[in-house]
Design an enzyme around this catalytic site. Structure first.
Site, PDB file in Angstrom:
ATOM      1  N   ARG A   1      26.159  38.774 -12.266  1.00 20.85           N
ATOM      2  CA  ARG A   1      27.492  38.289 -11.907  1.00 20.85           C
ATOM      3  C   ARG A   1      28.560  39.313 -12.289  1.00 20.85           C
ATOM      4  O   ARG A   1      29.550  39.486 -11.584  1.00 20.85           O
ATOM      5  CB  ARG A   1      27.750  36.945 -12.627  1.00 20.85           C
TER       6      ARG A   1
ATOM      7  N   ARG B   1      34.706  40.337 -14.699  1.00 17.63           N
ATOM      8  CA  ARG B   1      34.916  39.781 -16.039  1.00 17.63           C
ATOM      9  C   ARG B   1      34.358  40.725 -17.091  1.00 17.63           C
ATOM     10  O   ARG B   1      33.170  41.023 -17.091  1.00 17.63           O
ATOM     11  CB  ARG B   1      34.210  38.420 -16.160  1.00 17.63           C
TER      12      ARG B   1
ATOM     13  N   ARG C   1      28.269  35.045 -26.893  1.00 17.20           N
ATOM     14  CA  ARG C   1      28.558  33.802 -26.158  1.00 17.20           C
ATOM     15  C   ARG C   1      27.370  32.843 -26.251  1.00 17.20           C
ATOM     16  O   ARG C   1      27.558  31.631 -26.385  1.00 17.20           O
ATOM     17  CB  ARG C   1      28.884  34.124 -24.690  1.00 17.20           C
TER      18      ARG C   1
ATOM     19  N   LYS D   1      26.875  26.476 -13.885  1.00 20.83           N
ATOM     20  CA  LYS D   1      27.834  25.367 -13.870  1.00 20.83           C
ATOM     21  C   LYS D   1      28.877  25.538 -12.768  1.00 20.83           C
ATOM     22  O   LYS D   1      29.138  24.609 -12.007  1.00 20.83           O
ATOM     23  CB  LYS D   1      28.550  25.246 -15.236  1.00 20.83           C
TER      24      LYS D   1
ATOM     25  N   ARG E   1      33.373  22.090 -25.280  1.00 18.25           N
ATOM     26  CA  ARG E   1      32.514  23.099 -25.885  1.00 18.25           C
ATOM     27  C   ARG E   1      32.344  22.880 -27.389  1.00 18.25           C
ATOM     28  O   ARG E   1      31.581  23.603 -28.034  1.00 18.25           O
ATOM     29  CB  ARG E   1      33.136  24.471 -25.649  1.00 18.25           C
TER      30      ARG E   1
END
Ligand code: C5P
Ligand code: MG
Length: 190
Positions: A128, A134, A146, A14, A89
């Site tokens: 990532r 993160r 998640r 996204k 969400r």
């Protein structure tokens, strides 16, 4: 005005695609995840609150997220439109977004959902995580949560917009350019 929801599980691309789409269509990109990370980086009260959820891979309460989103939309009165990335969400967030846009005389134009397999998103998130800094990208347990939260709380948002004839799936596998091409074709057809 064109208002797009870029939808899909964590790691589905996204953010990557939103960055390309804002250039192509001159829209304002609002990523609620990025907004939370900015607040966390500045150690604000909102950042501290968000961190307590994000570090577990859970959702920040609707009232908090909706309030933050509204502020960001209101801060861009001259926008041609928005790309919402990582929001809504939950169905409550979707209803709040519809209400907010209606007050402004506009609406969601379409929801584009990036379709990517669970194995692929886990691999992409771990990759990532090597550079994103993160914590929620570096722990397989948080990543699994998640994905669970996405399935339980977020996929109903797809059905919510599908009922309004506004939701479509986009193949999210392949190169960044291939996926971008599919998204542009879908947007141009709206
Ligand atoms: O969108 P992104 O994956 O960057 O979001 C990172 C985290 O921020 C999510 O896992 C969740 O904890 C939190 N978040 C949220 N509600 C949103 C967007 C993000 O709780 N609408
Ligand atoms: Mg993102």
């Amino acid at each position: 005005m064109i208002n797009l929801i870029l939808f899909g599980p964590p790691g589905s691309g996204k953010g990557t695609q939103a960055a390309k789409l804002v250039e192509q269509y001159e829209l304002v990109h609002i990523s609620t995840g990025d907004l939370f990370r900015y607040e966390m980086g500045n150690d604000t009260p909102l950042g501290k609150l968000a961190k307590s959820y994000i570090e577990k891979g859970e959702l920040v309460p609707d009232s908090v997220t909706i309030g933050m989103l509204k502020n960001k939309v209101d801060a861009n009165p001259d926008a041609n439109g928005f790309i919402f990335d990582g929001f809504p969400r939950t169905v409550a967030q979707a209803e709040a977004l519809d209400e907010l846009l209606e007050e402004k005389g506009t609406a969601v134009s379409g929801l584009l959902s990036l379709d990517v397999s669970d194995e692929e998103i886990t691999q992409r998130i771990l990759l990532r995580g090597k550079t994103s800094g993160r914590a929620d990208d570096n722990d397989e347990k948080i990543i699994r949560n998640r994905i669970e939260v996405y399935k339980n709380e977020t996929t109903p948002v797809f059905d919510y917009y599908a009922k309004a004839g506004k939701a479509q799936k986009i193949d999210g596998m392949g190169s960044i350019e291939e996926i971008f091409g599919r998204l542009c074709a879908a947007i141009d057809a709206l």
